[in-house]
Design a protein around this motif. Sequence first.
Motif, mmCIF file in Angstrom:
data_model
loop_
_atom_site.group_PDB
_atom_site.id
_atom_site.type_symbol
_atom_site.label_atom_id
_atom_site.label_comp_id
_atom_site.label_asym_id
_atom_site.label_seq_id
_atom_site.Cartn_x
_atom_site.Cartn_y
_atom_site.Cartn_z
ATOM 1 N N PRO A 172 0.836 -1.212 0.000
ATOM 2 C CA PRO A 172 0.000 0.000 0.000
ATOM 3 C C PRO A 172 0.865 1.255 0.000
ATOM 4 O O PRO A 172 2.041 1.224 0.378
ATOM 5 C CB PRO A 172 -0.773 -0.125 1.316
ATOM 6 N N ARG A 173 0.277 2.351 -0.408
ATOM 7 C CA ARG A 173 0.962 3.646 -0.272
ATOM 8 C C ARG A 173 0.883 4.106 1.178
ATOM 9 O O ARG A 173 -0.014 3.710 1.922
ATOM 10 C CB ARG A 173 0.266 4.698 -1.138
ATOM 11 N N VAL A 174 1.811 4.968 1.531
ATOM 12 C CA VAL A 174 1.778 5.585 2.864
ATOM 13 C C VAL A 174 0.524 6.460 2.948
ATOM 14 O O VAL A 174 0.267 7.273 2.064
ATOM 15 C CB VAL A 174 3.053 6.416 3.104
ATOM 16 N N LYS A 175 -0.270 6.261 4.008
ATOM 17 C CA LYS A 175 -1.549 6.969 4.133
ATOM 18 C C LYS A 175 -1.326 8.337 4.787
ATOM 19 O O LYS A 175 -0.594 8.436 5.771
ATOM 20 C CB LYS A 175 -2.498 6.110 4.977
ATOM 21 N N PRO A 176 -1.951 9.368 4.270
ATOM 22 C CA PRO A 176 -1.789 10.687 4.897
ATOM 23 C C PRO A 176 -2.453 10.740 6.274
ATOM 24 O O PRO A 176 -3.241 9.864 6.629
ATOM 25 C CB PRO A 176 -2.481 11.635 3.918
ATOM 26 N N ARG A 177 -2.110 11.781 6.999
ATOM 27 C CA ARG A 177 -2.632 11.992 8.346
ATOM 28 C C ARG A 177 -3.327 13.347 8.428
ATOM 29 O O ARG A 177 -3.173 14.171 7.523
ATOM 30 C CB ARG A 177 -1.472 11.943 9.368
ATOM 31 N N VAL A 178 -4.058 13.565 9.509
ATOM 32 C CA VAL A 178 -4.641 14.906 9.729
ATOM 33 C C VAL A 178 -3.501 15.927 9.762
ATOM 34 O O VAL A 178 -2.356 15.569 10.061
ATOM 35 C CB VAL A 178 -5.467 14.963 11.039
ATOM 36 N N PRO A 179 -3.788 17.191 9.464
ATOM 37 C CA PRO A 179 -2.713 18.206 9.457
ATOM 38 C C PRO A 179 -1.932 18.180 10.775
ATOM 39 O O PRO A 179 -2.532 18.071 11.850
ATOM 40 C CB PRO A 179 -3.477 19.520 9.277
ATOM 41 N N LEU A 180 -0.623 18.282 10.645
ATOM 42 C CA LEU A 180 0.243 18.180 11.831
ATOM 43 C C LEU A 180 -0.171 19.180 12.913
ATOM 44 O O LEU A 180 -0.185 18.863 14.108
ATOM 45 C CB LEU A 180 1.698 18.418 11.413
ATOM 46 N N SER A 181 -0.561 20.378 12.495
ATOM 47 C CA SER A 181 -0.897 21.433 13.470
ATOM 48 C C SER A 181 -2.188 21.121 14.224
ATOM 49 O O SER A 181 -2.431 21.676 15.291
ATOM 50 C CB SER A 181 -1.034 22.781 12.758
ATOM 51 N N SER A 182 -3.010 20.225 13.682
ATOM 52 C CA SER A 182 -4.246 19.850 14.373
ATOM 53 C C SER A 182 -4.056 18.580 15.198
ATOM 54 O O SER A 182 -4.957 18.162 15.920
ATOM 55 C CB SER A 182 -5.390 19.650 13.371
ATOM 56 N N PHE A 183 -2.890 17.974 15.083
ATOM 57 C CA PHE A 183 -2.542 16.748 15.826
ATOM 58 C C PHE A 183 -1.604 17.078 16.990
ATOM 59 O O PHE A 183 -1.820 16.654 18.125
ATOM 60 C CB PHE A 183 -1.876 15.761 14.860
ATOM 61 N N ALA A 184 -0.560 17.841 16.705
ATOM 62 C CA ALA A 184 0.423 18.228 17.723
ATOM 63 C C ALA A 184 0.212 19.711 18.012
ATOM 64 O O ALA A 184 0.641 20.566 17.235
ATOM 65 C CB ALA A 184 1.838 17.961 17.222
ATOM 66 N N MET A 185 -0.487 19.972 19.110
ATOM 67 C CA MET A 185 -0.858 21.359 19.438
ATOM 68 C C MET A 185 0.122 21.919 20.457
ATOM 69 O O MET A 185 0.646 21.188 21.290
ATOM 70 C CB MET A 185 -2.287 21.379 19.969
ATOM 71 N N HIS A 186 0.345 23.215 20.377
ATOM 72 C CA HIS A 186 1.352 23.833 21.245
ATOM 73 C C HIS A 186 0.703 24.439 22.481
ATOM 74 O O HIS A 186 -0.224 25.232 22.372
ATOM 75 C CB HIS A 186 2.164 24.856 20.450
ATOM 76 N N GLU A 187 1.145 23.967 23.616
ATOM 77 C CA GLU A 187 0.786 24.498 24.934
ATOM 78 C C GLU A 187 -0.642 24.178 25.385
ATOM 79 O O GLU A 187 -0.834 23.745 26.516
ATOM 80 C CB GLU A 187 1.049 26.009 25.025
ATOM 81 N N ARG A 188 -1.644 24.396 24.536
ATOM 82 C CA ARG A 188 -3.027 24.093 24.932
ATOM 83 C C ARG A 188 -3.804 23.465 23.780
ATOM 84 O O ARG A 188 -3.498 23.682 22.606
ATOM 85 C CB ARG A 188 -3.754 25.364 25.393
ATOM 86 N N TYR A 189 -4.809 22.690 24.130
ATOM 87 C CA TYR A 189 -5.680 22.066 23.126
ATOM 88 C C TYR A 189 -6.401 23.157 22.350
ATOM 89 O O TYR A 189 -6.884 24.133 22.928
ATOM 90 C CB TYR A 189 -6.698 21.167 23.830
ATOM 91 N N ASP A 190 -6.519 22.957 21.034
ATOM 92 C CA ASP A 190 -7.128 23.953 20.162
ATOM 93 C C ASP A 190 -8.260 23.284 19.386
ATOM 94 O O ASP A 190 -8.047 22.686 18.341
ATOM 95 C CB ASP A 190 -6.047 24.502 19.215
ATOM 96 N N ASP A 191 -9.466 23.403 19.929
ATOM 97 C CA ASP A 191 -10.601 22.696 19.337
ATOM 98 C C ASP A 191 -10.890 23.180 17.914
ATOM 99 O O ASP A 191 -11.264 22.377 17.042
ATOM 100 C CB ASP A 191 -11.839 22.868 20.218
ATOM 101 N N ALA A 192 -10.698 24.460 17.660
ATOM 102 C CA ALA A 192 -10.957 24.980 16.313
ATOM 103 C C ALA A 192 -9.979 24.354 15.313
ATOM 104 O O ALA A 192 -10.362 24.008 14.185
ATOM 105 C CB ALA A 192 -10.826 26.508 16.311
ATOM 106 N N ALA A 193 -8.722 24.170 15.736
ATOM 107 C CA ALA A 193 -7.732 23.551 14.846
ATOM 108 C C ALA A 193 -8.088 22.087 14.583
ATOM 109 O O ALA A 193 -7.935 21.592 13.463
ATOM 110 C CB ALA A 193 -6.332 23.653 15.457
ATOM 111 N N VAL A 194 -8.557 21.406 15.631
ATOM 112 C CA VAL A 194 -8.931 20.001 15.461
ATOM 113 C C VAL A 194 -10.103 19.876 14.487
ATOM 114 O O VAL A 194 -10.090 19.043 13.569
ATOM 115 C CB VAL A 194 -9.260 19.359 16.829
ATOM 116 N N ALA A 195 -11.111 20.726 14.674
ATOM 117 C CA ALA A 195 -12.287 20.678 13.792
ATOM 118 C C ALA A 195 -11.899 21.006 12.351
ATOM 119 O O ALA A 195 -12.313 20.319 11.408
ATOM 120 C CB ALA A 195 -13.358 21.654 14.299
ATOM 121 N N ALA A 196 -11.082 22.039 12.170
ATOM 122 C CA ALA A 196 -10.640 22.409 10.815
ATOM 123 C C ALA A 196 -9.788 21.294 10.206
ATOM 124 O O ALA A 196 -9.865 21.014 9.002
ATOM 125 C CB ALA A 196 -9.856 23.720 10.856
#
Lengths: 250, 250
Positions: A172-196
């Motif tokens: 199989p091909r390597v499968k993409p992932r959710v955007p890195l910025s919505s997976f690894a968040m800096h300092e605090r959880y960012d619900d808007a980034a996760v939803a986007a």
Amino acid sequence: MGNPVIDQLMNRRSVRAFSGETVSDDDLATILRAAQQAPTSVNGQQVSLIVTRDKSTIRRIADIAGGQVQVATADVFVTIVVDFNRTAHACQAAGVTQQIADSAEGLMVGAVDAGIMLMALQVAAESLGYGTTAIGGIRRAPQALVELLGLPAGTFPLVGTTIGVPDKTRLPRVKPRVPLSSFAMHERYDDAAVAAGVTEYDRTLAAWWQEQGITDMPSYCRATAGYYQSDYFPTVGDVLARQGFSLADK
Amino acid sequence: MGNPVIDQLMNRRSVRAFSGETVSDDDLATILRAAQQAPTSVNGQQVSLIVTRDKSTIRRIADIAGGQVQVATADVFVTIVVDFNRTAHACQAAGVTQQIADSAEGLMVGAVDAGIMLMALQVAAESLGYGTTAIGGIRRAPQALVELLGLPAGTFPLVGTTIGVPDKTRLPRVKPRVPLSSFAMHERYDDAAVAAGVTEYDRTLAAWWQEQGITDMPSYCRATAGYYQSDYFPTVGDVLARQGFSLADK
């Protein structure tokens, strides 16, 4: 990169089609020994492996997991067992009664350590050229696996992995992932980034399937909803309780 | 061996003393991106990371974990969060209500995937020369971490890892493990092998401490009994329930 470990991790994919060739005994011993060096909470080593090479038993595990061809055709299946039976022996030798297994903390310790061990096994196996897929499907009928593998109280077969020689014509091909910025968040959880990130990834994954000419696979949102709109393995809690686990605080 | 991945795994040890040097932004991005390629159940990607670089927040996490110097002196702390908030967004987009988070199967999926992610992060970080230790101690006061990191319903901070530049003058030796045959069992669980392995390992670990001139460390049985004779983190079940998790079958 030039770093073989990073290269391997970046190119990781679940291999579900095998050539039918054998995993050598030497390689298997290396994989098991290398994985064993993974960390465990408080060095309790509350994880054990059951290594299945018997082909009729592998087919039985494939049935338990819902008739999975990728399991039935793997050369080796490793079941990762949360093992508070080992630590109960240690507590007994020290003259105390183990209290941790049937607590929320204990269950979380065991489950995290099982996940750690799964990744260690897969990293080791892949470095030797083998293919693997994590098999949560063994939780479809955990009581059957408890009986098949002879698992005592204080243990639970949480997850497994196939190991086999990849069919290189069907990698199989390597499968993409959710955007890195919505997976690894800096300092605090960012619900808007996760939803986007979910919205963006839904398109990314659909495009990835289309590029391969595969038109019948659901996008991320539909696939996830298909699984998570129900409790698809509804005996996990019951079998955990039978084996002595709970989510209680004590 | 000649295999850098196997060599790295075989020589893995928890690094608790850091030089004080910085983890570069480029390396951190590589670590996070490589780890993200780890497998998740049904590609649900129900794990997120909170990356803490702010030194006052790292010291606060060290306090939450019980005053751990190894956390307070790490350059980076990564909290691994079980994240059914992401999949709830996906389900909502698909027009269905997520059912999995508050079931035994859901909790096990999330916990295993968190463990997988922990090992992926550590393998990636170590390949770039950094040292790490898994920190289950964040479960000492999970509610405080939920508030510190702003974690919404459907999420739980299950485990973390330090990342830093090792103090090479204080590198620990690789710690021995229980006998391989009592850890990786063939075809069926072997309770006699597990019990014998505990007895043997109790001596192995005591000898390993002695070789280093360390005489005040308990053996395996006494150390394990010391932890596991009580539920040492007794709010894990309560906070899991507050965040929407359960061990029920549905």
